[in-house]
Design an enzyme around this catalytic site. Structure first.
Site, mmCIF file in Angstrom:
data_model
loop_
_atom_site.group_PDB
_atom_site.id
_atom_site.type_symbol
_atom_site.label_atom_id
_atom_site.label_comp_id
_atom_site.label_asym_id
_atom_site.label_seq_id
_atom_site.Cartn_x
_atom_site.Cartn_y
_atom_site.Cartn_z
ATOM 1 N N ALA A 211 0.338 2.155 -6.649
ATOM 2 C CA ALA A 211 0.780 1.793 -5.133
ATOM 3 C C ALA A 211 -0.542 1.916 -4.251
ATOM 4 C CB ALA A 211 1.847 2.859 -4.529
ATOM 5 N N PHE A 212 -0.449 1.617 -2.830
ATOM 6 C CA PHE A 212 -1.624 1.522 -2.039
ATOM 7 C C PHE A 212 -2.016 3.107 -1.608
ATOM 8 C CE2 PHE A 212 1.888 2.118 0.905
ATOM 9 C CZ PHE A 212 1.368 3.253 1.569
ATOM 10 N N GLY B 131 3.760 -8.313 -11.499
ATOM 11 C CA GLY B 131 4.591 -7.154 -11.709
ATOM 12 C C GLY B 131 5.905 -7.448 -12.512
ATOM 13 N N THR C 53 11.600 3.373 -4.451
ATOM 14 C CA THR C 53 12.704 3.557 -5.147
ATOM 15 C C THR C 53 13.387 2.110 -5.219
ATOM 16 O OG1 THR C 53 13.077 5.741 -4.630
ATOM 17 C CG2 THR C 53 15.223 4.453 -5.321
ATOM 18 N N GLY D 263 11.504 0.069 -7.635
ATOM 19 C CA GLY D 263 11.440 0.846 -9.084
ATOM 20 C C GLY D 263 12.711 0.688 -9.893
ATOM 21 N N GLU E 1 7.737 6.789 -11.077
ATOM 22 C CA GLU E 1 7.247 7.868 -10.058
ATOM 23 C C GLU E 1 7.491 6.978 -8.747
ATOM 24 O OE1 GLU E 1 6.257 9.955 -7.601
ATOM 25 O OE2 GLU E 1 6.289 10.792 -9.672
ATOM 26 N N LEU E 2 8.771 7.395 -8.289
ATOM 27 C CA LEU E 2 9.131 6.754 -6.976
ATOM 28 C C LEU E 2 9.186 7.628 -5.711
ATOM 29 C CD1 LEU E 2 12.193 4.737 -8.954
ATOM 30 C CD2 LEU E 2 9.612 4.381 -8.635
ATOM 31 N N THR F 61 4.719 12.928 -1.643
ATOM 32 C CA THR F 61 5.101 14.524 -1.658
ATOM 33 C C THR F 61 4.915 14.872 -0.390
ATOM 34 O OG1 THR F 61 2.816 14.953 -2.137
ATOM 35 C CG2 THR F 61 4.358 15.211 -4.024
ATOM 36 N N GLU G 57 14.057 8.194 3.279
ATOM 37 C CA GLU G 57 12.618 8.571 3.319
ATOM 38 C C GLU G 57 11.930 7.412 3.923
ATOM 39 O OE1 GLU G 57 9.093 8.455 -0.021
ATOM 40 O OE2 GLU G 57 10.738 7.290 -0.544
#
Length: 511
Positions: free
Chosen positions: A165-166, A230, A248, A251, A268-269, A303, A399
């Site tokens: 990811a960016f 992808g 997510t 993913g 890893e979302l 995180t 989120e």
């Protein structure tokens, strides 16, 4: 004035990384690319940096064939020798740490010290992988049959596809690449299109090390591209493991596509991470921890702290002190050493931020700091604190990848733990307390349901030595340290008969 930043004298350092006005975005031992040309932009001023030619599906096909061929060579090299080559990659990154960190600031938008810190993570995981290259392996187990040995043999899966990811355009590739390599795998990397220059620059550093060691460059292949590439990776049975870092929503589609072919995925979302501060919390730890976790990387870490649960006895005091701390955050150009907070990555992220703030207000929240777009070039928004929302408000349960912190008031431990766990994601969490019993309840089966469970430290800033990842809608994958290496290998249970008899297990007689 020059139309691209790379053409201006103050950005001449970009050429130290082998970058030019026009860059090829496909590498499999040689550089190429026949797809769309993408221009990447600096989030601090929205000016174009340089151009990268992405991969076509024909480029993808050629690259994956060369990566599979390169694997045959790489898998025959003993693991400690592979570790030595990974060590050299770490040293090559050390030599470029500041200039590569500057590129991360320029193209991703995070502040310079965080950009350098991200390169340092790749270096650290290289060092970790070197030691690991002499330690991976399975046990010799006791056999119930005389004259037999029972062992576990671990072998590489083959080709590891890595989609990053960016927000961590160097470190997440590093976590996967270094461990996958010492395990004996070839790698195929697709970075985010908006950070394509970083992908090219990192690959140039790695490719030089492989070349110097006379190893096929396609061991670490690069394929810049969009959703079409992808999707091709997710569908392709030749990709033995697909490591995906991202939202997510995407993913889930990756997981379903890979599972449809009975492939392996490492996800890893997202994370809707919380800190819980109790009445006995040390506020000298709580305030800077919440500030760093919520504001760092402009709220664009997986995180990042998004929910702050405060015991009712300390709620007002913490909100007041935290708002004062927010007001002192130095906002500016990410490459300025005084800056603590830079821009969001894209204009779309700014729009998403504004929509979330408006929803929070509509659902009963009060903005006690921030909430606006800054009147300056680039994608800058104010770091924002919202109070007064119920724990189950839909915006709190969502989120939002932006610097918005929802502060909530709680009464008892049980409800705080339950609120932490009620969101879909399960990445990172932390409590602040001095109560030893509470700490172990938090770490226990009825405590936090996250993959990262902290005490008296922020939700962000994980070390490479532990396994990184989360539960539920975060995807369940683990990267980096501990025994994450096992995800990049396949296990065989092997029974070897070195006797002249043929006893069967479980005492079965078959005459």
């Amino acid at each position: 004035m020059a139309s691209l930043l790379i053409q201006r004298p103050q950005y001449a350092w970009l050429r130290e990384l082998g970058l030019q006005e026009d860059n090829e975005g496909v590498y499999h031992g040689s550089w190429g690319g026949h797809g769309q040309v993408v221009t990447t932009y600096c989030p601090a001023n929205n000016e174009p940096i340089a151009r990268v030619r992405q991969a076509s599906l024909e480029d993808y096909e050629e690259t994956i064939k060369k990566a599979k061929e390169a694997w045959k060579v790489w898998a025959d090299i003993p693991a400690p020798k592979r570790g030595e080559i990974v060590r050299q990659i770490g040293d090559a990154l050390r030599q470029k740490i500041k200039v590569l960190g500057s590129l991360v600031s320029l193209e991703m938008g995070k502040i310079f010290v965080e950009g350098v810190g991200e390169v340092q993570e790749y270096i650290d995981i290289c060092d970790y992988a070197v030691g690991l290259s002499r330690m991976i392996g399975g046990p010799v187990l006791p056999s119930e049959r005389p004259g037999h040995a029972l062992i576990e043999q671990w072998n590489p899966v083959g080709l590891v596809g890595i989609i990053t990811a960016f927000n961590f355009p160097v470190a997440v590739y590093g976590w996967n690449n270094a461990i996958a390599m010492i395990c004996g795998n070839a790698c195929l990397w697709k970075g985010a299109p908006t950070t394509s220059l970083i992908s090219v620059a990192v690959t140039k550093i790695v490719a030089k090390v492989l070349e110097d060691n006379k190893v096929p460059g396609a061991v670490c292949s690069l394929i810049c591209g969009g959703a079409d590439i992808g999707t091709a990776m997710a569908k392709d049975e030749r990709v033995d493991l697909l490591s995906f870092t991202g939202s997510t929503k995407v993913g889930k589609q990756v997981a379903l596509t890979v599972q449809e072919r009975f492939g392996r995925s490492l996800l890893e979302l997202g994370g809707n991470n919380a800190i819980v501060a109790f009445e006995d919390a040390d506020l000298n730890l709580v305030i800077p921890s919440a500030l760093f976790a919520a504001v760092g990387t402009a709220g664009q870490r997986c995180t990042t702290l998004r929910r702050l649960f405060l015991h009712e006895s300390i709620h007002d005091e913490v909100v007041e002190k935290l708002a004062k701390a927010y007001a002192q955050v130095c906002i500016g150009d990410p490459w300025d050493s005084n800056t603590l907070y830079g821009p969001l990555h894209t204009k779309e992220a700014v729009k998403m931020f504004l929509e979330a703030v408006e929803q929070a207000k509509q659902q009963g929240g009060s903005v006690v700091h921030g909430g606006k777009v800054l009147d300056r070039p680039g994608n800058y928004v104010e770091p924002t604190i919202v109070t007064g929302l119920p724990h189950n408000a839909s915006i709190v349960q969502t989120e939002t990848f932006a610097p918005i912190l929802y502060v909530l008031k709680f009464k008892a431990e049980e409800e705080a733990f339950a609120w932490n766990n009620e969101v879909k994601q399960g990445l990172s969490s932390s409590i602040f307390t001095k109560d030893l019993g509470r700490i172990f309840r938090w770490l226990g089966p009825k405590g936090s349901d996250c993959g990262i469970v902290n005490v008296n430290i922020p939700t962000s800033g994980a070390e490479i030595g532990g396994a990184f990842g989360g539960e539920k809608h975060t995807g369940g994958g683990r990267e980096s340290g501990s025994d994450s290496w096992k995800l990049y290998m396949r296990r065989s249970t092997c029974t070897i008969n070195y006797s002249k008899d043929l006893p069967l297990a479980q005492g079965i007689k078959f005459h």
